[in-house]
Motif scaffolding. Structure first.
Motif, mmCIF file in Angstrom:
data_model
loop_
_atom_site.group_PDB
_atom_site.id
_atom_site.type_symbol
_atom_site.label_atom_id
_atom_site.label_comp_id
_atom_site.label_asym_id
_atom_site.label_seq_id
_atom_site.Cartn_x
_atom_site.Cartn_y
_atom_site.Cartn_z
ATOM 1 N N VAL A 192 -33.394 20.239 88.363
ATOM 2 C CA VAL A 192 -32.762 21.311 87.589
ATOM 3 C C VAL A 192 -32.685 22.608 88.383
ATOM 4 C CG1 VAL A 192 -33.441 20.347 85.368
ATOM 5 C CG2 VAL A 192 -34.968 21.973 86.515
ATOM 6 N N TYR A 193 -33.492 22.738 89.436
ATOM 7 C CA TYR A 193 -33.477 23.956 90.246
ATOM 8 C C TYR A 193 -32.530 23.855 91.442
ATOM 9 C CZ TYR A 193 -37.523 25.098 87.432
ATOM 10 O OH TYR A 193 -38.361 25.353 86.377
ATOM 11 N N ARG A 194 -31.798 22.748 91.523
ATOM 12 C CA ARG A 194 -30.795 22.602 92.582
ATOM 13 C C ARG A 194 -29.387 22.449 92.004
ATOM 14 N NH1 ARG A 194 -31.663 23.349 97.964
ATOM 15 N NH2 ARG A 194 -30.314 21.571 98.425
ATOM 16 N N ARG A 195 -29.250 22.739 90.729
ATOM 17 C CA ARG A 195 -27.941 22.599 90.092
ATOM 18 C C ARG A 195 -27.072 23.844 90.267
ATOM 19 N NH1 ARG A 195 -29.969 20.046 84.252
ATOM 20 N NH2 ARG A 195 -30.703 18.038 85.101
ATOM 21 N N GLN A 196 -27.692 24.964 90.581
ATOM 22 C CA GLN A 196 -26.993 26.244 90.592
ATOM 23 C C GLN A 196 -26.619 26.685 92.010
ATOM 24 O OE1 GLN A 196 -30.063 25.777 89.303
ATOM 25 N NE2 GLN A 196 -29.598 25.641 87.124
ATOM 26 N N SER A 197 -25.575 27.464 92.076
ATOM 27 C CA SER A 197 -25.151 28.059 93.342
ATOM 28 C C SER A 197 -24.762 29.511 93.089
ATOM 29 C CB SER A 197 -23.952 27.306 93.933
ATOM 30 O OG SER A 197 -24.274 25.956 94.196
ATOM 31 N N MET A 198 -24.672 30.272 94.177
ATOM 32 C CA MET A 198 -24.156 31.632 94.106
ATOM 33 C C MET A 198 -22.967 31.743 95.041
ATOM 34 S SD MET A 198 -27.249 34.374 93.738
ATOM 35 C CE MET A 198 -28.501 34.216 92.464
ATOM 36 N N ILE A 199 -21.955 32.450 94.558
ATOM 37 C CA ILE A 199 -20.715 32.563 95.313
ATOM 38 C C ILE A 199 -20.178 33.984 95.186
ATOM 39 C CG2 ILE A 199 -19.222 31.801 93.401
ATOM 40 C CD1 ILE A 199 -17.709 30.100 95.581
ATOM 41 N N LEU A 200 -19.466 34.433 96.199
ATOM 42 C CA LEU A 200 -18.928 35.793 96.258
ATOM 43 C C LEU A 200 -17.516 35.820 95.675
ATOM 44 C CD1 LEU A 200 -20.193 36.453 99.872
ATOM 45 C CD2 LEU A 200 -21.046 37.608 97.833
ATOM 46 N N VAL A 201 -17.311 36.730 94.726
ATOM 47 C CA VAL A 201 -16.027 36.788 94.022
ATOM 48 C C VAL A 201 -15.470 38.207 94.071
ATOM 49 C CG1 VAL A 201 -14.813 36.297 91.866
ATOM 50 C CG2 VAL A 201 -16.909 35.037 92.429
ATOM 51 N N PRO A 202 -14.359 38.439 94.763
ATOM 52 C CA PRO A 202 -13.712 39.753 94.685
ATOM 53 C C PRO A 202 -13.202 39.993 93.267
ATOM 54 C CG PRO A 202 -12.945 38.514 96.600
ATOM 55 C CD PRO A 202 -13.709 37.548 95.748
ATOM 56 N N PRO A 203 -13.435 41.154 92.680
ATOM 57 C CA PRO A 203 -13.052 41.382 91.274
ATOM 58 C C PRO A 203 -11.559 41.375 91.024
ATOM 59 C CG PRO A 203 -13.878 43.404 92.285
ATOM 60 C CD PRO A 203 -14.148 42.308 93.254
ATOM 61 N N GLU A 204 -10.755 41.539 92.074
ATOM 62 C CA GLU A 204 -9.300 41.521 91.878
ATOM 63 C C GLU A 204 -8.745 40.098 91.845
ATOM 64 O OE1 GLU A 204 -10.036 41.823 96.360
ATOM 65 O OE2 GLU A 204 -10.870 42.665 94.496
ATOM 66 N N THR A 205 -9.595 39.089 92.012
ATOM 67 C CA THR A 205 -9.149 37.703 91.988
ATOM 68 C C THR A 205 -8.568 37.360 90.616
ATOM 69 O OG1 THR A 205 -10.952 37.138 93.509
ATOM 70 C CG2 THR A 205 -9.853 35.314 92.403
ATOM 71 N N PRO A 206 -7.400 36.695 90.564
ATOM 72 C CA PRO A 206 -6.822 36.313 89.268
ATOM 73 C C PRO A 206 -7.821 35.515 88.429
ATOM 74 C CG PRO A 206 -5.219 35.972 91.015
ATOM 75 C CD PRO A 206 -6.515 36.339 91.695
ATOM 76 N N GLY A 207 -7.905 35.874 87.152
ATOM 77 C CA GLY A 207 -8.831 35.204 86.242
ATOM 78 C C GLY A 207 -10.112 35.970 85.986
ATOM 79 N N VAL A 208 -10.382 37.000 86.803
ATOM 80 C CA VAL A 208 -11.550 37.849 86.575
ATOM 81 C C VAL A 208 -11.124 39.003 85.671
ATOM 82 C CG1 VAL A 208 -13.298 39.342 87.610
ATOM 83 C CG2 VAL A 208 -12.557 37.269 88.813
ATOM 84 N N THR A 209 -11.772 39.119 84.520
ATOM 85 C CA THR A 209 -11.454 40.181 83.575
ATOM 86 C C THR A 209 -12.733 40.885 83.146
ATOM 87 O OG1 THR A 209 -9.591 38.896 82.706
ATOM 88 C CG2 THR A 209 -10.357 40.767 81.389
ATOM 89 N N VAL A 210 -12.817 42.171 83.429
ATOM 90 C CA VAL A 210 -13.928 42.965 82.911
ATOM 91 C C VAL A 210 -13.560 43.327 81.481
ATOM 92 C CG1 VAL A 210 -15.371 45.002 83.201
ATOM 93 C CG2 VAL A 210 -14.438 43.836 85.217
ATOM 94 N N ILE A 211 -14.169 42.647 80.521
ATOM 95 C CA ILE A 211 -13.779 42.771 79.115
ATOM 96 C C ILE A 211 -14.146 44.132 78.544
ATOM 97 C CG2 ILE A 211 -14.168 41.832 76.795
ATOM 98 C CD1 ILE A 211 -14.671 39.124 78.135
ATOM 99 N N ARG A 212 -15.358 44.590 78.832
ATOM 100 C CA ARG A 212 -15.810 45.856 78.248
ATOM 101 C C ARG A 212 -17.017 46.383 78.994
ATOM 102 N NH1 ARG A 212 -19.704 44.400 73.101
ATOM 103 N NH2 ARG A 212 -20.329 42.306 73.791
ATOM 104 N N ALA A 213 -17.204 47.673 78.885
ATOM 105 C CA ALA A 213 -18.465 48.296 79.294
ATOM 106 C C ALA A 213 -19.461 48.123 78.158
ATOM 107 C CB ALA A 213 -18.246 49.776 79.584
ATOM 108 N N LEU A 214 -20.717 47.837 78.508
ATOM 109 C CA LEU A 214 -21.748 47.627 77.494
ATOM 110 C C LEU A 214 -22.695 48.816 77.463
ATOM 111 C CD1 LEU A 214 -22.663 43.894 78.201
ATOM 112 C CD2 LEU A 214 -21.523 44.776 76.162
ATOM 113 N N PRO A 215 -22.976 49.342 76.281
ATOM 114 C CA PRO A 215 -23.947 50.432 76.206
ATOM 115 C C PRO A 215 -25.372 49.897 76.306
ATOM 116 C CG PRO A 215 -23.215 49.853 74.009
ATOM 117 C CD PRO A 215 -22.432 48.978 74.959
ATOM 118 N N VAL A 216 -26.250 50.683 76.886
ATOM 119 C CA VAL A 216 -27.679 50.391 76.865
ATOM 120 C C VAL A 216 -28.318 51.408 75.935
ATOM 121 C CG1 VAL A 216 -29.807 50.263 78.207
ATOM 122 C CG2 VAL A 216 -27.664 49.434 79.193
ATOM 123 N N MET A 217 -28.620 50.974 74.706
ATOM 124 C CA MET A 217 -29.175 51.837 73.667
ATOM 125 C C MET A 217 -28.314 53.089 73.477
ATOM 126 S SD MET A 217 -33.262 51.295 74.380
ATOM 127 C CE MET A 217 -33.777 51.795 72.731
ATOM 128 N N GLY A 218 -26.990 52.863 73.513
ATOM 129 C CA GLY A 218 -26.059 53.941 73.235
ATOM 130 C C GLY A 218 -25.509 54.661 74.444
#
Length: 435
Positions: A192-218
Motif C-alpha cells: 500500500v506504500y508503493r501505490r502512490q507517485s508524485m508528479i509535476l503539473v504546470p497549472p496552465e495545463t488543460p484540465g487543471v482548474t483552481v475552483i476556489r480560494a479556501l478560508p482558514v478560520m475566515g
C-alpha cells in the motif's frame, strides 16, 4: 547534547533581526490590508517591495540544507533564523523561506532530474515564481495518505491525472508555476506504500482548474493561499514524474520531515512575539485599581507561557540537532513530538493573549486572530496531532520492547508469592491476634 549556534548562524540572526525591525514589523498592517482588499488571487505590492530588499541584503534561501547545497545551513543553524522570521506571519515569504515553496524546492532539489530543476527549481530559488502542493483530498480522510483517491495513469509518453484536491497551498498565487501532485499510479499494488507517485503539473495545463480560494478560520490567502483544485483528465509528459512510479510515500517522508520542523521553528518565534505583546499590554492596562501585571492570574499566564515556550524550543533544537547528526529517520520521534507540542503550545499562549486584550484580541488589530488561526491549522497540516501521537507511542513501545527490563528496572510484572513473602514487609507490623 551541544546546541551551541555557529558564528555564522549568530551573525545571520543579528542581520535578520535588524532587517525585521527596519522593514517587516512596520509593514505588517499594510500587508494585511492588501491581502484583505486585493484578495487571495492577487499579488501584494508590499511583498514584492520587501522581497527585493531581502534578496539584495543576502538574506535569501536560508532554508537550503547544508547536506544538499554547498554553503547551506544545518537544521540547528537554521532553527533560530526560522524562529526570527516566524515572529511575523508574512515574513518567511519575504526571504523565500515560506511553505509550500521550501518543501517543494527541497523535493525538486533532492528528487528531480536536471531538466526539472532547470525548468522549475531555478526560478523558485530566484523568487521569480511560486508553487503549490496537492495532496489532501476532501472526499477521504487524508490523515491516512493511503486513502488518496486521485489517479495517475500511464498513457504512452504521458500520464493522465484525475482528482479533486483541497488545502492545496499556493494555487491561487498569480506566479504559481508548478504543482506537485500526489496520486495513485498502482491502485491495486500489494504494497500500500508503493501505490502512490508524485508528479509535476504546470497549472496552465488543460484540465487543471483552481475552483476556489479556501478560508482558514475566515482568513483568505493569509498566509498560504489555501485552495481547492480540480484535475480533470490532465495530461502531462511522463518526464514530469518525480523519482519514479511508486515512490510517492518515500518523497512525502523526505519532504514532510523538514517541513514539519520548519513550522515548529516559526511557531516558537510567533509565541515569543505574542508573549512580548502580553507583557507590554499587562503593564499598560488597568482594571479594578491595578495594572493587569499586578494581578495573579496574569502573572500565572505569563509564567506558564514562558515555561511552555522554553520547553518547545529545547525540543525543537534537539530534533534539529538529531536530524543533522543521525538523520531524519532516526529523529522521527523527536520530529513527531515537537509537531504535536509546538502548535498546541502556541495556541494556548495566543489564547491567553486574546483573553488579556479583550475584545481587541478578537478583531485582528493586534494580529492575534490570524496567529491563532495559523497555530490551529498547524495541528492538522503535515499530519494531524493524532497521527503523530500514534507514531510517538508506537516508537516508544518498540524501544522498550527491544530492551532487557533487567538492565533498566522497567519490569511491570507483579511480585510472585515467593517474592512477596521474602520482601520483609510482613515483619514490620505485628499481625492482629486472632481473638
Amino acid at each position: 547534547m551541544d546546541l551551541t549556534q555557529s558564528p555564522r548562524s549568530v551573525a545571520l540572526a543579528e542581520r535578520l533581526r535588524d532587517f525585521m525591525a527596519k522593514h517587516v514589523y512596520s509593514n505588517e498592517r499594510r500587508f494585511f490590508l492588501e491581502a484583505e482588499r486585493l484578495g487571495p488571487w492577487a499579488l501584494y505590492p508590499v511583498v514584492d517591495e520587501i522581497k527585493a530588499k531581502a534578496k539584495a541584503a543576502g538574506l535569501w534561501n536560508l532554508f537550503l540544507p547544508g547536506h544538499e547545497v554547498e554553503g547551506g545551513l544545518t537544521n540547528l543553524e537554521y532553527a533560530p533564523l526560522c524562529e526570527i522570521m516566524g515572529r511575523s506571519l508574512f515574513a518567511p515569504e519575504l526571504f523565500n523561506c515560506s511553505a509550500p515553496d521550501t518543501g517543494n524546492m527541497e523535493t525538486i532539489l533532492r528528487y528531480g532530474t536536471e531538466a526539472q530543476k532547470a525548468r522549475w527549481l531555478d526560478p523558485l530559488l530566484a523568487g521569480e515564481t511560486r508553487s503549490a502542493f496537492a495532496m489532501t483530498e476532501p472526499e477521504v480522510a487524508s490523515s491516512d495518505a493511503t486513502n488518496i483517491g486521485s489517479s495517475i495513469v500511464r498513457d504512452g509518453d504521458s500520464y493522465i491525472l484525475n482528482g479533486r484536491k483541497w488545502y492545496t497551498t499556493g494555487a491561487t498565487h498569480p506566479r504559481c508555476s508548478i504543482i506537485i501532485f500526489m496520486g495513485k499510479s498502482d491502485p491495486d499494488g500489494a504494497d500500500v506504500y508503493r501505490r502512490q507517485s508524485m508528479i509535476l503539473v504546470p497549472p496552465e495545463t488543460p484540465g487543471v482548474t483552481v475552483i476556489r480560494a479556501l478560508p482558514v478560520m475566515g482568513f483568505y490567502g493569509v498566509p498560504d493561499r489555501a485552495s481547492e483544485v480540480l484535475f480533470d483528465n490532465v495530461r502531462v509528459p511522463a518526464d514530469n514524474m518525480l523519482l519514479g512510479e511508486g515512490r510517492g510515500f518515500e518523497i512525502a517522508q523526505g519532504r514532510l520531515g523538514p517541513g514539519r520542523i520548519h513550522h515548529c521553528m516559526r511557531l516558537i518565534g510567533l509565541a515569543e512575539r505574542v508573549l512580548e505583546q502580553m507583557c507590554r499590554r499587562a503593564e499598560q492596562r488597568e482594571a479594578f485599581g491595578r495594572t493587569l501585571a499586578e494581578q495573579t492570574v496574569t502573572l500565572e499566564r505569563i509564567a506558564q507561557s514562558r515555561v511552555a515556550i522554553e520547553q518547545a524550543r529545547l525540543l525543537t533544537l534537539k530534533a534539529a540537532m538529531m536530524m543533522d547528526t543521525v538523520g531524519n529517520k532516526a529523529a522521527r520521534q523527536e520530529i513527531a513530538m515537537i509537531k504535536v507540542a509546538a502548535p498546541s503550545m502556541v495556541q494556548q499562549v495566543i489564547d491567553h493573549a486574546i483573553q488579556m486584550f479583550g475584545g481587541g484580541g478578537t478583531n485582528n488589530d493586534h494580529f492575534l486572530t490570524t496567529a491563532f488561526a495559523t497555530a490551529r491549522l498547524l495541528r492538522l497540516a503535515d499530519g494531524p496531532d493524532e497521527v503523530h501521537r500514534n507514531q510517538i507511542a508506537k516508537l516508544e513501545l518498540r524501544r522498550h520492547r527491544e530492551q532487557d527490563p533487567a538492565l533498566t528496572g522497567g519490569d511491570s510484572k507483579p511480585l510472585t508469592i515467593v517474592e512477596a513473602r521474602a520482601s520483609g514487609a510482613d515483619g514490620l507490623w505485628p499481625r492482629p491476634s486472632a481473638a
